[in-house]
Design a protein around this motif. Structure first.
Motif, PDB file in Angstrom:
ATOM      1  N   LEU A  45       0.830  -1.210   0.000  1.00 53.38           N
ATOM      2  CA  LEU A  45       0.000   0.000   0.000  1.00 53.38           C
ATOM      3  C   LEU A  45       0.862   1.257   0.000  1.00 53.38           C
ATOM      4  O   LEU A  45       0.585   2.218  -0.726  1.00 53.38           O
ATOM      5  CB  LEU A  45      -0.917  -0.005   1.232  1.00 53.38           C
ATOM      6  N   LYS A  46       1.934   1.216   0.789  1.00 55.91           N
ATOM      7  CA  LYS A  46       2.821   2.367   0.854  1.00 55.91           C
ATOM      8  C   LYS A  46       3.570   2.563  -0.461  1.00 55.91           C
ATOM      9  O   LYS A  46       3.701   3.685  -0.963  1.00 55.91           O
ATOM     10  CB  LYS A  46       3.815   2.194   2.004  1.00 55.91           C
ATOM     11  N   ASP A  90       1.281   3.910  -3.046  1.00 55.13           N
ATOM     12  CA  ASP A  90       0.663   5.167  -2.633  1.00 55.13           C
ATOM     13  C   ASP A  90      -0.853   5.114  -2.826  1.00 55.13           C
ATOM     14  O   ASP A  90      -1.469   5.977  -3.451  1.00 55.13           O
ATOM     15  CB  ASP A  90       1.251   6.344  -3.423  1.00 55.13           C
ATOM     16  N   THR A  91      -1.466   4.058  -2.285  1.00 54.80           N
ATOM     17  CA  THR A  91      -2.912   3.894  -2.381  1.00 54.80           C
ATOM     18  C   THR A  91      -3.449   3.483  -1.019  1.00 54.80           C
ATOM     19  O   THR A  91      -2.750   2.861  -0.217  1.00 54.80           O
ATOM     20  CB  THR A  91      -3.278   2.830  -3.436  1.00 54.80           C
ATOM     21  N   LYS A  92      -4.696   3.825  -0.756  1.00 53.28           N
ATOM     22  CA  LYS A  92      -5.319   3.508   0.524  1.00 53.28           C
ATOM     23  C   LYS A  92      -5.920   2.108   0.555  1.00 53.28           C
ATOM     24  O   LYS A  92      -6.270   1.601   1.624  1.00 53.28           O
ATOM     25  CB  LYS A  92      -6.397   4.551   0.845  1.00 53.28           C
ATOM     26  N   GLY A  93      -6.100   1.515  -0.615  1.00 53.29           N
ATOM     27  CA  GLY A  93      -6.694   0.185  -0.665  1.00 53.29           C
ATOM     28  C   GLY A  93      -6.566  -0.415  -2.042  1.00 53.29           C
ATOM     29  O   GLY A  93      -6.043   0.205  -2.976  1.00 53.29           O
ATOM     30  N   THR A 104      -8.411  -1.017  -7.897  1.00 51.04           N
ATOM     31  CA  THR A 104      -8.749  -0.032  -6.860  1.00 51.04           C
ATOM     32  C   THR A 104     -10.199   0.446  -6.943  1.00 51.04           C
ATOM     33  O   THR A 104     -10.699   1.048  -5.998  1.00 51.04           O
ATOM     34  CB  THR A 104      -7.822   1.183  -6.959  1.00 51.04           C
ATOM     35  N   GLY A 134     -11.316  -1.465  -1.367  1.00 49.81           N
ATOM     36  CA  GLY A 134     -10.308  -1.366  -0.324  1.00 49.81           C
ATOM     37  C   GLY A 134      -9.682  -2.704   0.012  1.00 49.81           C
ATOM     38  O   GLY A 134      -8.516  -2.774   0.387  1.00 49.81           O
ATOM     39  N   ASN A 135     -10.484  -3.779  -0.133  1.00 54.62           N
ATOM     40  CA  ASN A 135      -9.998  -5.116   0.213  1.00 54.62           C
ATOM     41  C   ASN A 135     -10.800  -6.158  -0.557  1.00 54.62           C
ATOM     42  O   ASN A 135     -11.644  -5.817  -1.400  1.00 54.62           O
ATOM     43  CB  ASN A 135     -10.116  -5.345   1.723  1.00 54.62           C
TER      44      ASN A 135
END
Length: 456
Positions: free
Chosen positions: A380-381, A384-387, A412, A420-421
């Motif tokens: 994720l890091k 650079d995405t939240k999910g 995404t 997100g998941n």
């Protein structure tokens, strides 16, 4: 002197002849064969395979009556075969995941020619292990051996159905242990020179005592046939997977959160090691069990719970055999000094959904033909995405394949729904309607793109 020379020559010749004598497995084959079965599988044809079947009709559309093609109905299913063996008297059997993958019907054939329908209890793609169950009791059960005591050079025996020829036995020796193939890290394969061919998959590999030490899985070949390199899943790995499939219908794995590589000669000299040994940590995932325990990039792991590590494959085998929430102790080399660090393993992303869940998910929406997993904190890091969810595998000819979605893509968003998941992904797919085109937002090699996915 001459007489002594002749005696020495004859003695040496006798020793050579004795050493070269083949191992007689005839009694063993007779004892264990009743517990080995042939597996007949019916599978649905993929859209790509259906298209290949329909090529003559497509040619007729272009060339009209100039091409005369006999009328024939295109089959919607295909048959496959493999092997399996009983691990309990109440009807549980081990085989390979790739033997029963996408099966609509599985039938086993006993050595007395009885045919019994089998149920797939569960299947694990990463280890290529599947668990079958048939109704009944009193089935012949095979004993399992200690893989740790198996030696390179030891004679072994395989029984299976190569090319559909039932109960074929072939023998050889153990060529190597702890083999990893093509970047795979879930299975420390046993390499042998036993003649395995298509149809042997899922059958047992025996030691001289008649104990199962492996599940025959694959061959290394440039022709599709036997070339002297055969690989079997260690029976302890297979039984661990089978136990989880039996209890939970899925496999749960432990997670440490490190990237590893082997120590070569130059690195061994750099770290002042007497020889290349251990496993070098090249990356530690943020917020992972390894990060929380204090592991650092550049640490060399030398022991796992007191057991020396000679190469990365050994460490990965121990980690794959561990369970979530298990505490482990690793001896590491850092700054020319050795220290012990304890860590508590977490649960790895779930890439083997429970069979009941999978059936329920399939009934709610179209089958895209992909396997997915959640992104970990490091991924994720990095992206650079939240999910998002990672596409691990894409089935040829499926909906996702036709949309040119590739393994390694990160989804995404589907239509206007953020992913997100894996739960978000499943929910979004469940809402897709037939004969529509879905907008799928992906990250591929760091670049964002939108793909149109036709739902048919």
């Amino acid at each position: 002197m001459q007489k002594g020379l002749y005696a020495a020559v004859f003695t040496a010749a006798a020793v050579q002849a004795h050493a070269a004598a083949p191992v007689d497995f005839s009694n063993l084959v007779e004892q264990v064969s009743p517990a080995v079965v042939s597996v007949n599988v019916v599978k649905k044809l993929s859209q790509e395979e259906l298209l290949q079947q329909q090529v003559p009709e497509i040619l007729k559309r272009f060339f009209g009556n100039q091409v005369i093609i006999p009328q024939q109905q295109v089959p919607q299913e295909k048959t496959a075969y493999g092997s399996a063996f009983f691990i309990s008297k109440d009807g549980y059997l081990l085989t390979n995941h790739h033997v029963v993958e996408d099966a609509t019907k599985v039938t086993i054939v006993l050595n007395d020619r009885r045919e019994i329908d089998a149920k797939v209890v569960g299947s694990d793609e990463r280890t290529d292990v599947a668990l079958l169950k048939v109704t009944g009791s009193g089935f012949p059960e095979l004993r399992t051996g200690n893989v740790g005591q198996l030696k390179v050079g030891e004679p072994v025996l395989a029984i299976g159905s190569p090319f559909g020829f039932d109960y074929s036995a072939s023998a050889g020796i153990v060529s190597a242990k702890m083999r990893n193939m093509m970047g795979e890290t879930s299975v420390p394969f046993i390499q042998t020179d036993v003649a395995l061919n298509p149809g042997n998959s899922g059958g047992p590999l025996f030691n001289q005592r008649g104990e199962v030490v492996g599940v025959n899985s694959r061959i290394f070949s440039g022709t599709g046939g036997y070339m002297g390199l055969s690989f079997s899943i260690p029976i302890d790995v297979a039984m661990d997977v089978a136990d989880q499939l039996k209890k939970h219908g899925k496999v749960t794995r432990a997670y440490l959160g490190v990237s590893l590589q082997d120590i070569d000669r130059n690195l061994a000299e750099s770290y002042k090691l007497a020889k290349p040994e251990g496993s070098l940590i090249t990356q530690v995932a943020p917020s992972s069990p390894a990060a929380k325990a204090g592991f650092k990039s550049g640490d060399v792991i030398l022991k796992f719970n007191g057991t020396p590590i000679s190469r990365t494959s050994e460490l990965l085998n121990y980690l794959n055999r561990a369970v979530p929430n298990q505490s482990i102790q690793l001896e590491v080399l850092r700054d020319d000094s050795r220290r012990n660090i304890s860590a508590t393993l977490d649960t790895a992303p779930d890439d083997t959904p429970a069979k009941a869940d999978a059936e329920q998910q399939q009934s709610k929406g179209p089958i895209l033909g992909v396997s997915i997993r959640d992104l970990n904190a490091a991924e994720l890091k990095q992206l650079d995405t939240k999910g998002g969810v990672l596409i691990q595998d894409v089935r040829r000819g499926g909906i996702a394949s036709q949309a040119r979605i590739l393994p390694g893509d990160v989804v995404t968003q589907i239509n206007n729904k953020a992913i997100g998941n894996t739960k978000d992904f499943i929910a979004a797919v469940s809402d897709l309607k037939k004969n529509t085109v879905a907008r799928v937002t992906i990250i591929r090699e760091g670049q964002r793109a939108i793909v149109g996915m036709r739902i048919e």
